[in-house]
Design a protein around this motif. Structure first.
Motif, mmCIF file in Angstrom:
data_model
loop_
_atom_site.group_PDB
_atom_site.id
_atom_site.type_symbol
_atom_site.label_atom_id
_atom_site.label_comp_id
_atom_site.label_asym_id
_atom_site.label_seq_id
_atom_site.Cartn_x
_atom_site.Cartn_y
_atom_site.Cartn_z
ATOM 1 N N ALA A 36 -118.520 71.152 -66.608
ATOM 2 C CA ALA A 36 -119.746 70.291 -66.383
ATOM 3 C C ALA A 36 -120.752 71.217 -65.518
ATOM 4 O O ALA A 36 -121.919 71.396 -65.742
ATOM 5 C CB ALA A 36 -119.453 69.021 -65.355
ATOM 6 N N MET A 37 -119.983 72.229 -64.537
ATOM 7 C CA MET A 37 -120.645 72.881 -63.802
ATOM 8 C C MET A 37 -121.426 74.138 -64.631
ATOM 9 O O MET A 37 -122.687 74.559 -64.416
ATOM 10 C CB MET A 37 -119.595 73.592 -62.832
ATOM 11 N N GLY A 38 -120.614 74.561 -65.725
ATOM 12 C CA GLY A 38 -121.197 75.506 -66.585
ATOM 13 C C GLY A 38 -122.539 75.209 -67.345
ATOM 14 O O GLY A 38 -123.574 75.614 -67.232
ATOM 15 N N LEU A 39 -122.385 73.837 -67.868
ATOM 16 C CA LEU A 39 -123.319 73.158 -68.550
ATOM 17 C C LEU A 39 -124.710 73.183 -67.744
ATOM 18 O O LEU A 39 -125.871 73.587 -68.097
ATOM 19 C CB LEU A 39 -123.014 71.590 -68.883
ATOM 20 N N ALA B 211 -125.264 67.094 -74.146
ATOM 21 C CA ALA B 211 -126.519 67.636 -74.394
ATOM 22 C C ALA B 211 -127.618 67.069 -73.649
ATOM 23 O O ALA B 211 -128.587 67.803 -73.189
ATOM 24 C CB ALA B 211 -126.980 67.753 -76.008
ATOM 25 N N SER B 212 -127.695 65.786 -73.611
ATOM 26 C CA SER B 212 -128.733 64.937 -72.897
ATOM 27 C C SER B 212 -128.530 65.252 -71.465
ATOM 28 O O SER B 212 -129.674 65.153 -70.688
ATOM 29 C CB SER B 212 -128.629 63.481 -73.152
ATOM 30 N N VAL B 213 -127.521 65.725 -70.764
ATOM 31 C CA VAL B 213 -127.505 65.975 -69.399
ATOM 32 C C VAL B 213 -128.123 67.423 -69.432
ATOM 33 O O VAL B 213 -129.005 67.317 -68.278
ATOM 34 C CB VAL B 213 -125.821 66.211 -69.079
ATOM 35 N N SER B 214 -128.076 68.130 -70.215
ATOM 36 C CA SER B 214 -128.828 69.488 -70.104
ATOM 37 C C SER B 214 -130.328 69.127 -69.992
ATOM 38 O O SER B 214 -130.900 69.910 -69.396
ATOM 39 C CB SER B 214 -128.278 70.311 -71.444
#
Lengths: 206, 206, 206
Positions: free
Chosen positions: A93-96, A149-152
């Motif tokens: 998640a941190m990476g994203l 993807a939507s978090v991105s």
């Protein structure tokens, strides 16, 4: 700070790639290649799309060694991976989030317009995972499961909004990062996902 | 000499692509396209990665005609292909080694650092086969079977080592080429492969 | 005129991408991404191959919004899609032809040689559909079913032939467009296809 998180993130992504390769019974070379592609593929696709040459990792050989080592190391510790599952999801998640912000910054520095900046952020965030799944012959998981993807997308929008409001850059980074991370972890915890579109026509082909 | 081998190699790769397309019941156009991609896709990915424009085959239309012809010709001689299997594997092995050395030279001429030169060699050597398998919806075989991608890695390392030692270039070519070819053929003969990483967790998803 | 057709075409392609994503139960984000890739992926691959930076859609944010909207709108009207099937096939055929001619023009403006111009036209015409199928983990349909990619080839050849004969450009456009559209629709109507190459050796692996 973003650099530290980036290094942690590409390590976590490389390990996720190695596990996917292991599910396809690939040899050590395959594991190393998929690890590399998962970790650095998103940034590579972004650089090629934006014409941002030389591609980032070609100027940082240490990233090549790091991701390949992380991939091979995963083979050794694979049996313990299930105990590290929680940690792993947090690193991912941190990476994203970190990838997304970095991707936006690259496009901004090349003076692309806002929609392209957002696309660059998302591309950096999710295309490593997409390449991993393509190479392992499965439908991209980032487009099917919990909010990813939507978090991105939301992180990119928030980051650009705060940038536009001329919020102090460190505060912006901290805010975008925290909100994105919280959102992703909440999505995993409570299995939030976007509405799914299921289409199964009876007879006709397309 | 490398040019002759290159021409033989793209022909052999195009034929391997055509056979893979035939396994998926593609039409003649599909056969031609997969043949082209298998033969010239590795070099294309390399050129795009390195920002080496114009992409090589766009300056050599004869390669386009050659690979497409070889693909279509394969349809005609498909019934005899099993008798040519041995020859075919040898041509493919020559291609792997020649592609790798050519790829290294391209990156060297653009002054990339050593790890990137090695990656460029491997990319040229194996990505045609990877694109073929992606287009035919199967897991890349070069990452699963007998030593293949790793031969490409060893050839790249040997070539660069001898280059660094300022060994005469013709001798270097001959040595790298012979060692690579021998290694690949030995791997096929005695079914050598790298250790395989098989990962099949019981319950959790990633 | 080509611009109007282009806008209609990317809308139709985006919708075809959305339907394919729906067959894989993707979430809304996946639907939007596949719609975007199907509509603009062919031109993107062409621009990257030819080194034609900046990539076309990065300079036209409206195309990003249009294709994503069309993808999401498809979710709403999916239940009616089967009644629109005929219309849909016609729009898709218009897209195939328009994309091909546009792709040829881009390569011509960069002074590439004729075979590369033809490849650029075909790439623009068919690679959106190929990327859609890769992302949805299925063998590219454009290489298996009724005349599709070959229509793109014929349109490119006809367009370049008339250009070479210095036929008036509007007449050339009209002729190439009509012939291509007629051919594609005839192929659908009478299920014309190229000869298929089926290859299924009994024992050996490649």
């Amino acid at each position: 700070m973003l650099t530290y998180i980036y290094v942690i993130a590409i390590t976590a992504e490389a390990m996720s790639g190695a596990l996917a390769a292991g599910r396809r019974n690939m040899d050590m070379f395959g594991v190393a290649l998929i690890a590399f592609l998962t970790a650095l593929g998103g940034g590579t696709v972004r650089d090629i799309l934006l014409g941002n040459y030389p591609v980032n990792w070609t100027q940082h050989p240490s990233y090549i060694y790091l991701t390949i080592s992380a991939g091979l190391f995963t083979i050794v510790i694979a049996r313990f991976m299930r105990h590290l599952h929680q940690l792993f999801l947090i690193l991912d998640a941190m990476g994203l989030v970190a990838f997304t912000i970095i991707g936006c910054n690259v496009a901004l520095s090349l003076n692309y317009n806002t929609p392209v900046v957002v696309m660059a952020g998302i591309t950096t965030g999710i295309f490593g995972g997409i390449l991993r799944d393509l190479m392992c012959n499965r439908t991209p998981q980032v487009l099917q499961h919990e909010l990813y993807a939507s978090v991105s997308l939301l992180v990119a929008l928030l980051y650009l909004f705060l940038l536009d409001r001329q919020v102090d850059h460190d505060i912006n980074l901290l805010a975008s990062f925290s909100v994105g991370l919280a959102l992703r972890l909440a999505a995993i915890r409570w299995q939030c996902s976007l509405p799914v579109f299921s289409y199964a026509p009876e007879k006709w082909q397309d």
